[in-house]
Design a protein around this motif. Sequence first.
Motif, short mmCIF file in Angstrom:
data_model
loop_
_atom_site.label_atom_id
_atom_site.label_comp_id
_atom_site.label_asym_id
_atom_site.label_seq_id
_atom_site.Cartn_x
_atom_site.Cartn_y
_atom_site.Cartn_z
N ARG A 308 0.75 -1.10 0.09
CA ARG A 308 0.11 0.08 0.01
C ARG A 308 1.03 1.27 0.00
O ARG A 308 1.61 1.29 0.75
N VAL A 309 0.51 2.14 -1.11
CA VAL A 309 1.54 3.46 -1.00
C VAL A 309 0.80 4.60 -0.90
O VAL A 309 1.42 5.43 -0.46
N ARG A 310 -0.78 4.52 -0.95
CA ARG A 310 -1.57 5.57 -0.61
C ARG A 310 -2.64 4.97 0.12
O ARG A 310 -3.45 4.10 -0.07
N ASP A 311 -3.08 5.74 1.44
CA ASP A 311 -4.21 5.51 2.15
C ASP A 311 -5.03 6.79 2.46
O ASP A 311 -4.51 7.56 3.30
N ASP A 312 -5.81 7.09 1.79
CA ASP A 312 -6.65 8.15 1.97
C ASP A 312 -8.04 7.93 2.46
O ASP A 312 -9.05 8.55 1.90
N GLY A 313 -7.98 7.06 3.38
CA GLY A 313 -9.53 6.66 3.81
C GLY A 313 -10.21 5.57 3.06
O GLY A 313 -9.61 4.48 2.69
N GLN A 315 -10.21 5.61 -0.32
CA GLN A 315 -9.34 5.47 -1.57
C GLN A 315 -7.81 5.29 -1.09
O GLN A 315 -7.28 5.87 -0.44
N GLU A 316 -7.56 4.14 -1.79
CA GLU A 316 -6.10 3.57 -1.48
C GLU A 316 -5.58 3.32 -3.03
O GLU A 316 -6.12 2.95 -3.88
N VAL A 317 -4.26 3.38 -2.81
CA VAL A 317 -3.38 2.70 -4.01
C VAL A 317 -2.26 1.86 -3.39
O VAL A 317 -1.67 1.83 -2.69
N TRP A 318 -2.39 0.70 -4.15
CA TRP A 318 -1.54 -0.24 -4.05
C TRP A 318 -0.60 -0.65 -5.17
O TRP A 318 -1.03 -0.35 -6.22
N ALA A 319 0.85 -1.00 -4.88
CA ALA A 319 1.77 -1.04 -6.28
C ALA A 319 2.52 -2.12 -5.94
O ALA A 319 2.99 -2.40 -4.86
N LYS A 320 2.81 -2.89 -7.01
CA LYS A 320 3.88 -3.96 -7.15
C LYS A 320 4.77 -3.80 -8.32
O LYS A 320 4.63 -3.56 -9.57
N PRO A 321 5.94 -3.82 -7.98
CA PRO A 321 7.23 -3.79 -8.78
C PRO A 321 7.18 -5.00 -9.70
O PRO A 321 7.04 -6.08 -9.08
N MET A 322 7.30 -4.88 -10.77
CA MET A 322 7.60 -6.12 -11.84
C MET A 322 8.85 -6.23 -12.48
O MET A 322 9.78 -5.39 -12.48
N SER A 323 9.21 -7.22 -12.69
CA SER A 323 10.53 -7.70 -13.19
C SER A 323 10.94 -6.95 -14.40
O SER A 323 12.35 -6.99 -14.47
N THR A 340 -12.49 9.67 -7.73
CA THR A 340 -11.38 9.79 -8.18
C THR A 340 -10.10 9.34 -7.31
O THR A 340 -10.02 10.02 -6.27
N VAL A 341 -9.39 8.57 -7.96
CA VAL A 341 -8.16 8.17 -7.03
C VAL A 341 -6.88 8.26 -7.89
O VAL A 341 -7.02 8.03 -9.09
N GLY A 342 -6.01 8.97 -7.50
CA GLY A 342 -5.01 9.34 -8.02
C GLY A 342 -3.44 8.80 -7.27
O GLY A 342 -3.40 8.79 -6.11
N VAL A 343 -2.24 9.05 -8.06
CA VAL A 343 -0.97 8.92 -7.40
C VAL A 343 -0.01 9.38 -8.48
O VAL A 343 -0.22 9.19 -9.85
N ARG A 344 1.07 9.78 -8.12
CA ARG A 344 2.30 10.04 -8.84
C ARG A 344 3.06 8.81 -9.19
O ARG A 344 3.49 8.09 -8.23
N PRO A 345 3.44 8.64 -10.40
CA PRO A 345 4.23 7.51 -10.74
C PRO A 345 5.29 7.36 -9.84
O PRO A 345 5.57 6.07 -9.25
#
Length: 391
Positions: A308-313, A315-323, A340-345
């Motif tokens: 989990r990289v963002r937790d805004d109540g 609204q959340e963002v989860w991210a997984k690095p790929m090979s 609307t859910v957003g995140v900076r790369p």
Amino acid sequence: MRLPLVVLTGVVFLTGLAAPAHAAEHGRREEPLAATPPMGWNSWNRFGCAIDEDLIRRTADALVSSGMRDAGYDHVNIDDCWMAPERDAEGRLQADPDRFPSGIRALADYVHARGMRLGIYSSAGTRTCQGLPASLDHEEVDARTFAEWQVDYLKYDNCDNLGRPAFERYLRMGEALRATGRPIVYSICEWGENAPWEWGREVGGNLWRTTQDIKDTWDSVLGILDRQAGLEEHSGPGGWNDPDMLEVGNGGMSESEYRAHFSLWALLNAPLIAGNDVAEMSEATRRILLNRDLIAVNQDWGGMQGRRVRDDGDQEVWAKPMSDGSVTIVLLNRGDAPSTVGVRPDETGLPLASGYRLRDLWTGEETRTGTLVEAEVPVHDVVVYRIWPTE
């Protein structure tokens, strides 16, 4: 000694097993046991104790005809209630004679002939969770019995454990499985009570439950999801955090909730063990379970679990690095209104770039963006992107 596996176009076969004819023409490469999260099917979530050998055969056939086997769902796992109420005269577990009259070895042969592997169930206690004979203090004889039956996977539960230390109980079965010389995937179903992610590999485990049982509800999925945050460092090739089996298609959630459930489990490197009636599943369920892009995320050889990289109540963002250097993100809306859910790369671990290429893993649409990735996410739903820097 653990024997190697062979991967054939996304389907994993035990070395020495007869591969189906369609797979023989493709290339081969060797992999260690559970190099990627196990995939397959388990009887419990949909059928409970209402199981017999006809159901297992029917499901094996349906996994083939539906395309699930070829997508990687290659374990056919029998859960609780397969065994007779008593051990045999030699002290061995035996199949229920009414519901499994042909025996477990015959089922293993049936499943193997279709290019898949058979899983079985027991408990690290005196009785299973349904009160049938289990394996505490019978580890060696039971492991030998499973190996003789050509079983490929053991789900090992935690009921009736007499309060004895979890590490010791699970270690003893792990050693017994290893002593058989047969490569048996070892699924530690300890419910996360004693932090098995810290010792699961040490006792020979290939996956370990991090929570109590999942239920076919949105609240259950979210509750389990919250408990996965922070466990990333314990997951990787050969040993996986297990937030429990999939409920997709069992009727308790909406299509969007099932889509979110599957997306998050894929991102978490969870074992993708379906729990529905495969022979009777809807086209909507089939589309979710056969999302090849998300299966590829789950099975990525790098084996890095999403976080989990963002937790805004809500609204959340989860991210997984790929090979390959890309990142897969899940934009999650837990709430009861579209948002609307957003995140900076760069928040997801991607390098700074002048732009990014995005692929929507549910629609297949490809777009480009600059310094912000965002989407309007429906109620109890997700948008999933795989992102590459354009430079």
